[in-house]
Design a protein around this motif. Structure first.
Motif, mmCIF file in Angstrom:
data_model
loop_
_atom_site.group_PDB
_atom_site.id
_atom_site.type_symbol
_atom_site.label_atom_id
_atom_site.label_comp_id
_atom_site.label_asym_id
_atom_site.label_seq_id
_atom_site.Cartn_x
_atom_site.Cartn_y
_atom_site.Cartn_z
ATOM 1 N N LYS A 115 79.878 -21.570 -118.658
ATOM 2 C CA LYS A 115 81.007 -22.660 -118.399
ATOM 3 C C LYS A 115 80.650 -23.978 -119.045
ATOM 4 O O LYS A 115 79.443 -24.213 -119.409
ATOM 5 C CB LYS A 115 81.276 -22.849 -116.739
ATOM 6 C CG LYS A 115 81.936 -21.583 -116.048
ATOM 7 C CD LYS A 115 82.395 -22.134 -114.772
ATOM 8 C CE LYS A 115 82.771 -21.021 -113.892
ATOM 9 N NZ LYS A 115 83.287 -21.440 -112.519
ATOM 10 N N GLY A 116 81.793 -24.882 -119.456
ATOM 11 C CA GLY A 116 81.560 -25.974 -119.809
ATOM 12 C C GLY A 116 81.053 -27.199 -118.952
ATOM 13 O O GLY A 116 81.012 -27.016 -117.769
ATOM 14 N N ARG A 117 80.560 -27.940 -119.158
ATOM 15 C CA ARG A 117 79.992 -29.268 -118.432
ATOM 16 C C ARG A 117 81.160 -30.073 -117.899
ATOM 17 O O ARG A 117 82.199 -30.170 -118.423
ATOM 18 C CB ARG A 117 79.087 -30.185 -119.212
ATOM 19 C CG ARG A 117 78.450 -31.206 -118.317
ATOM 20 C CD ARG A 117 77.421 -31.771 -119.077
ATOM 21 N NE ARG A 117 76.163 -30.969 -119.440
ATOM 22 C CZ ARG A 117 75.252 -31.112 -120.236
ATOM 23 N NH1 ARG A 117 74.828 -32.475 -120.295
ATOM 24 N NH2 ARG A 117 74.299 -30.471 -120.811
ATOM 25 N N GLU A 118 81.234 -30.283 -116.645
ATOM 26 C CA GLU A 118 82.165 -30.912 -115.861
ATOM 27 C C GLU A 118 81.913 -32.338 -114.804
ATOM 28 O O GLU A 118 80.757 -32.274 -114.642
ATOM 29 C CB GLU A 118 83.100 -30.000 -115.089
ATOM 30 C CG GLU A 118 82.262 -29.474 -113.839
ATOM 31 C CD GLU A 118 83.028 -28.606 -112.723
ATOM 32 O OE1 GLU A 118 84.267 -28.520 -112.843
ATOM 33 O OE2 GLU A 118 82.259 -28.131 -111.908
ATOM 34 N N GLY A 119 82.433 -33.150 -114.944
ATOM 35 C CA GLY A 119 82.501 -34.310 -114.417
ATOM 36 C C GLY A 119 82.438 -34.157 -112.819
ATOM 37 O O GLY A 119 83.219 -33.617 -112.127
ATOM 38 N N VAL A 120 81.497 -34.747 -112.049
ATOM 39 C CA VAL A 120 81.477 -34.403 -110.788
ATOM 40 C C VAL A 120 81.873 -35.633 -110.061
ATOM 41 O O VAL A 120 82.707 -35.806 -109.358
ATOM 42 C CB VAL A 120 80.216 -33.822 -110.241
ATOM 43 C CG1 VAL A 120 80.106 -33.938 -108.670
ATOM 44 C CG2 VAL A 120 79.853 -32.377 -110.558
ATOM 45 N N SER A 121 81.262 -36.638 -110.163
ATOM 46 C CA SER A 121 81.624 -38.030 -109.669
ATOM 47 C C SER A 121 81.036 -39.180 -110.540
ATOM 48 O O SER A 121 79.711 -39.058 -111.208
ATOM 49 C CB SER A 121 81.097 -38.224 -108.301
ATOM 50 O OG SER A 121 81.368 -39.534 -107.724
ATOM 51 N N CYS A 122 81.769 -40.089 -110.831
ATOM 52 C CA CYS A 122 81.400 -41.152 -111.592
ATOM 53 C C CYS A 122 81.482 -42.675 -111.322
ATOM 54 O O CYS A 122 82.552 -42.678 -110.188
ATOM 55 C CB CYS A 122 81.976 -41.402 -113.123
ATOM 56 S SG CYS A 122 81.397 -39.921 -114.121
ATOM 57 N N ILE A 123 80.767 -43.475 -111.312
ATOM 58 C CA ILE A 123 80.857 -44.975 -110.952
ATOM 59 C C ILE A 123 80.776 -45.955 -111.846
ATOM 60 O O ILE A 123 79.914 -45.723 -112.812
ATOM 61 C CB ILE A 123 79.817 -45.302 -109.696
ATOM 62 C CG1 ILE A 123 80.069 -46.761 -109.171
ATOM 63 C CG2 ILE A 123 78.270 -45.312 -110.122
ATOM 64 C CD1 ILE A 123 79.233 -47.114 -107.875
#
Length: 127
Positions: free
Chosen positions: A43-51
């Motif tokens: 799978k591709g890389r996905e964003g989980v959480s960002c600040i």
């Protein structure tokens, strides 16, 4: 030189918790976006959480998390944390932290934007 080093991954049973840490060096968090991303095999890389400290510390979480994960930082120690609760096998992935200069949280995560990346820490959730 900007460096990011993740730790805290491992094997956990479904329903368990893990706390990932990312130690940053070479920059201060002011005016940077910081985030956690994950990539499962095939799978591709996905964003989980960002600040983002471009503004007042706005936070973005991927909808799929359903409130189970929490991102936080220790700006003095230059650490980024991801508390992961009620883990499921679908959370199995390699987790990466990233830093992006002048980034807002949502676009950094949604578009998987990272100026600098850590080497990743693997998380395996058994059923």
């Amino acid at each position: 030189e900007v460096q990011l080093v993740e730790s805290g991954g491992g094997l956990v049973q479904a329903g368990g918790s893990l706390r990932l840490s990312c130690t940053a060096s070479g920059f201060t968090f002011d005016r940077w976006g910081l985030g956690w991303f994950r990539q499962s095999p095939g799978k591709g890389r996905e964003g989980v959480s960002c600040i983002s400290y471009l503004d007042d510390g706005s936070i973005y979480y991927a909808d799929s998390l359903e409130g189970r994960f929490t991102i936080s930082t220790d700006n003095t120690e230059k650490k980024i944390f991801l508390q992961m609760n009620n883990l499921t096998p679908e959370d199995t992935a390699t987790y990466y932290c990233a830093a992006t200069h002048l980034a807002n949280a949502q676009p950094m995560c949604v578009y998987v934007v990272g100026d600098h990346w850590g080497q990743g820490t693997p998380v395996t959730v058994s059923s």
